[in-house]
Design a protein around this motif. Structure first.
Motif, PDB file in Angstrom:
ATOM      1  N   LEU A 111      81.944  20.342 -26.386  1.00  0.00           N
ATOM      2  CA  LEU A 111      80.745  20.065 -25.610  1.00  0.00           C
ATOM      3  C   LEU A 111      80.879  18.892 -24.632  1.00  0.00           C
ATOM      4  CD1 LEU A 111      77.856  20.737 -28.155  1.00  0.00           C
ATOM      5  CD2 LEU A 111      78.585  22.135 -26.223  1.00  0.00           C
ATOM      6  N   PRO A 112      81.468  17.750 -25.029  1.00  0.00           N
ATOM      7  CA  PRO A 112      81.627  16.659 -24.056  1.00  0.00           C
ATOM      8  C   PRO A 112      82.431  17.091 -22.823  1.00  0.00           C
ATOM      9  CG  PRO A 112      81.947  15.825 -26.268  1.00  0.00           C
ATOM     10  CD  PRO A 112      81.884  17.321 -26.385  1.00  0.00           C
ATOM     11  N   ILE A 171      77.535  28.496 -29.372  1.00  0.00           N
ATOM     12  CA  ILE A 171      77.306  27.135 -29.858  1.00  0.00           C
ATOM     13  C   ILE A 171      76.222  27.117 -30.941  1.00  0.00           C
ATOM     14  CG2 ILE A 171      76.681  24.770 -29.151  1.00  0.00           C
ATOM     15  CD1 ILE A 171      79.336  25.770 -28.064  1.00  0.00           C
ATOM     16  N   HIS A 172      75.405  28.167 -30.975  1.00  0.00           N
ATOM     17  CA  HIS A 172      74.329  28.322 -31.964  1.00  0.00           C
ATOM     18  C   HIS A 172      73.270  27.225 -31.847  1.00  0.00           C
ATOM     19  CE1 HIS A 172      76.769  31.447 -33.750  1.00  0.00           C
ATOM     20  NE2 HIS A 172      77.771  30.598 -33.933  1.00  0.00           N
ATOM     21  N   ASN A 173      72.984  26.858 -30.625  1.00  0.00           N
ATOM     22  CA  ASN A 173      71.936  25.863 -30.371  1.00  0.00           C
ATOM     23  C   ASN A 173      71.398  26.074 -28.962  1.00  0.00           C
ATOM     24  OD1 ASN A 173      70.241  23.692 -30.133  1.00  0.00           O
ATOM     25  ND2 ASN A 173      71.718  22.162 -30.844  1.00  0.00           N
ATOM     26  N   TYR A 180      75.491  31.863 -24.073  1.00  0.00           N
ATOM     27  CA  TYR A 180      76.607  31.056 -24.560  1.00  0.00           C
ATOM     28  C   TYR A 180      76.131  30.039 -25.603  1.00  0.00           C
ATOM     29  CZ  TYR A 180      80.450  27.737 -24.774  1.00  0.00           C
ATOM     30  OH  TYR A 180      81.454  26.908 -25.235  1.00  0.00           O
ATOM     31  N   PHE A 181      75.068  29.338 -25.277  1.00  0.00           N
ATOM     32  CA  PHE A 181      74.596  28.303 -26.194  1.00  0.00           C
ATOM     33  C   PHE A 181      73.895  28.890 -27.421  1.00  0.00           C
ATOM     34  CE2 PHE A 181      75.271  25.630 -22.482  1.00  0.00           C
ATOM     35  CZ  PHE A 181      75.834  24.503 -23.061  1.00  0.00           C
TER      36      PHE A 181
END
Length: 437
Positions: A320-321, A261-263, A256-257
């Motif tokens: 993200l938060p 999210i590409h990180n 997923y990240f």
């Protein structure tokens, strides 16, 4: 008041046994799928089949180890010697699992993965199942049993956090850009620490509460008791569903990240929120005294569901938060659930004893049985859905693959929490208390 009292050293040593196993176990559940596909060089489909074979074997191994415990006669007891006998091979196979034999052809590497992973599964069961089976023999005091279970899960959850937060940084430190070397260096460090902690448990815990007249019954009699032990059946199903949920979600986190999210560096940050599981674990001792164990676990499932609902909304909106808020709440609920597992299994063991059968090995095997079956099916669902969606490692993913990642990370766990809640409603805690008085 029970005359047998565990010392502080014994309590801590018992808790550290779970910490020892989780050093390797969490690497396996959280990073092994990624390691096999993106580092080792297997396809998602090959990993899916491997996971199915391994977990199917583990299901039988849990029962075998349970029977071995129930038929062990040693000066150290029934469960305790397993910490000594199997700690060394457990750590050796843990290290071998993360070795990448590039000198072998692809078929040879696949065979290596099968041998090492299947071996790791067997020896993990051999050192982990005794943690649960030994609990009801350490004391017959219900409050002390709960305390021991809480201490166990506190240390176990603490190590989960350590693995979740520090694995990727350690891989970077040891590998310096080479993930093969990085994962190997990390598992060697974790393995050495694990070995020391398992041996520490062997030297400091004791088995005290065993009814020798009913502790070695024929398997046919044990089977009759199992069929009548409805609380055991229900908690077994709940354990399976919990680990199925955990496997699907945890193994999808890094995807997923990395691809949505590409990180992928945020994986460690996201996993660090599992620290809040300790809130639920510690609260068990106080909340269960007022609500009872069943209602405390139901409360945990509700909290986990609410957190997962927030995760679902955040995952699809890439907020993200909000995502981290959901993880925070979900992990508190998870702490209640997993923290109560060994405690409630201990109750079902005593419930079986009230029927004239003391089979702590077989009954405790439900813990590893549920873990292995849940992880196996969870790994299959995750890996196969990636394969079907057209996943290609280290490439930009298609919309279909992105949808599969979101489905595994958010929606499937959400549904499973509902099923878990409904199943647990059938658990009759009053019947257990009346039987073991």
């Amino acid at each position: 008041m029970n005359k047998w009292k565990t010392s502080l050293t014994e309590r801590i040593s018992y808790g550290l046994s779970d910490a020892a196993d989780n050093l390797v176990f969490q690497m396996m559940t959280t990073y092994l799928l990624f390691f096999y596909t993106d580092v080792f060089g297997l396809t998602a489909s090959e990993v899916a089949i491997l996971f199915v074979v391994a977990r199917t074997a583990d299901v039988f191994e849990s029962l075998i180890i349970g029977i071995m415990i129930d038929n062990t006669h040693s000066k150290w007891g029934k469960s305790r010697p397993f910490f000594l006998w199997y700690s060394f091979p457990y750590v050796i196979f843990a290290v071998l699992t993360f070795v990448t034999p590039n000198f072998l052809p692809h078929s040879g590497k696949l065979l290596w993965a099968y041998v090492t992973y299947l071996g790791l599964g067997f020896f993990y069961t051999a050192v982990n199942l005794p943690i649960t089976s030994i609990l009801p023999t350490m004391t017959d005091n219900e409050q002390e049993t709960t305390l021991l279970g809480v201490i166990r899960q506190f240390f176990g959850s603490s190590v989960q956090i350590i693995v979740a937060v520090f694995t990727i940084p350690l891989v970077s430190f040891f590998g310096k850009g080479n993930q093969q070397k990085g994962f190997l260096g990390t598992i060697i460090v974790f393995g050495i620490i694990s070995l020391i902690l398992i041996l520490n448990t062997f030297f400091h815990v004791r088995e005290r509460y065993t009814n020798k007249e009913i502790s070695h019954q024929p398997l046919s009699e044990v089977w009759k008791m199992l069929r009548q032990n409805k609380p055991w059946i229900i908690i077994s199903i709940v354990i399976f569903l919990y680990w199925l949920t955990t496997a699907i979600k945890n193994q999808t986190t890094i995807y997923y990240f990395k691809y949505i999210i590409h990180n992928e560096n945020l994986v460690s940050l996201a996993n660090s929120f599992t620290l809040t599981a300790l809130i639920g674990v510690v609260a068990i001792y106080f909340v269960s005294a007022k609500l009872g164990k069943k209602n405390t676990m139901l409360l945990g499932i509700v909290m986990a569901f609410i957190g997962q609902l927030i995760i679902t909304i955040a995952a699809y909106s890439e907020n993200l938060p909000l995502l981290f808020t959901g993880i925070f709440i979900n992990c508190i609920g998870g702490g209640f659930i997993i923290g109560l597992v060994s405690i409630m299994i201990a109750d079902t063991i005593r419930y079986g004893t009230s029927m004239g059968i003391q089979a702590e090995g077989v009954l405790a095997s439900t813990d590893d049985f549920g873990v292995n079956l849940g992880l196996g099916l969870g790994g299959l669902i995750t890996a196969e859905s990636l394969q079907v969606s057209g996943y290609v490692s280290n490439k930009t993913q298609t919309a279909t693959t992105i949808a599969a990642i979101n489905l595994n990370y958010a929606l499937i766990p959400l549904v499973l929490y509902v099923v878990m809640f409904l199943i647990l409603l059938g658990y009759n805690e009053t019947r257990i208390k009346n039987a073991i008085k």
